[in-house]
Design an enzyme around this catalytic site. Structure first.
Site: not given
Length: 311
Positions: A192, A227
């Protein structure tokens, strides 16, 4: 002067009342019929006649089976007899019609007994049925949305919690879910940070797809949050679950995530635990401990929990 109304000779005033009542009942968007104690139609409205594919006049006086077929004739007759014997209404109850009148859908039905003469035992049953298929389908769509992760299309944490709750209620009759795999994308935060959240979302979607491709049809991949993913593995030995977990790991193992320009390569760490005594929450804790160990000793690996492993 008399008029003939659907097989009955009636005086003018009664015929007019009957005609108005018949038109009102025919206008209703529901199926309505009245059957006698011996199981013959005494009245049927236009909506039900259309469903049956026969004129109402051809059905009146006939047994249920003429329009419904033998399977539903028996079911309907048993219900009508119960209503007549108890003198109590039945319903609402739902039927999923697949053979009745050749229909397919979800119907809510009410039955009520009545007598033509006040004080006498019930000798007729009136049945009203509503087609609620659009409402059931809308409810199913809402339910599916509530239990589905919007990003990956996998079942979500809410679905998982419902499943393990049902597993606990079936404790005396163990189901096929025997193992939990907890899967975490290694270094996802750096993805990210480096590529942006849009690429991170692509990685999550691709992860969901690879989990579906690398698990068996009887197993369930779940996006737990962030995640982290969980796979419920059905009816497998420790050797078999090891093979499944390793197949999942190899589905990633540095392979670029497709459909992403300059896509990052990722790996996953996996912790596995068997569901001992149908206690999925305890298995989840043990699998989490195994996942923590997999990350601690280098990531990109599978660790099967040992029952002696402590948090």
């Amino acid at each position: 002067m008399e008029r003939k109304i659907r097989g009955m000779d009636l005086p003018d005033a009664a015929a007019e009342t009957h005609r108005l009542l018949q038109r009102a009942l025919d206008a209703l968007p529901l199926s309505l019929n009245i059957k006698t104690a011996d199981g013959r139609y005494g009245f049927i409205n236009a909506h039900q006649a259309r469903n049956a594919g026969m004129p109402a006049e051809a059905i009146i006086g006939q047994e249920v089976g003429i329009a419904a077929g033998e399977t539903w004739r028996r079911i309907i007759r048993e219900r009508d007899i119960k209503v007549l014997e108890t003198g109590e209404p039945m319903g609402p109850y739902r039927d999923d019609f697949s053979t009745l009148f050749g229909l397919d859908g979800h119907w809510i039905t009410f039955k009520a007994p009545f007598s033509l003469r006040e004080g006498d035992a019930p000798d007729h049953v009136v049945t009203i049925s509503f087609d609620v298929t659009p409402f059931v389908e809308a409810e199913n769509r809402l339910m599916s949305a509530a239990y589905t992760d919007a990003l990956t299309g996998l079942p979500n944490r809410r679905w998982f919690d419902r499943e393990i709750e049902q597993m606990a209620s079936r404790a005396e009759h163990p189901g096929p879910m025997d193992w939990l795999l907890v899967i975490d994308i290694d270094h996802f935060k750096s993805i990210n940070d480096t590529y942006g959240h849009q690429v991170g979302d692509c990685v999550l979607r691709e992860t969901g797809m690879r989990l579906r491709q690398s698990t068996r049809s009887c197993d369930s991949a779940v996006r737990f949050g962030g995640e982290e993913f969980v796979v419920l593995v059905s009816d497998a030995t420790s050797e078999e679950v090891g093979v499944i977990a390793e197949r999942i790991r190899l589905a990633f193992d540095g392979k670029p995530m497709i459909k992403v320009e300059s896509s990052p390569s990722i790996t996953v760490s996996i912790g596995a635990a068997d569901i001992e005594g149908r206690d999925a929450q305890a298995a989840l804790r043990r699998a989490d401990d195994a996942l923590y160990l997999a990350k601690k000793i280098g990531r990109n690996r599978v660790v099967l929990a040992d029952r002696s492993l402590q948090p």
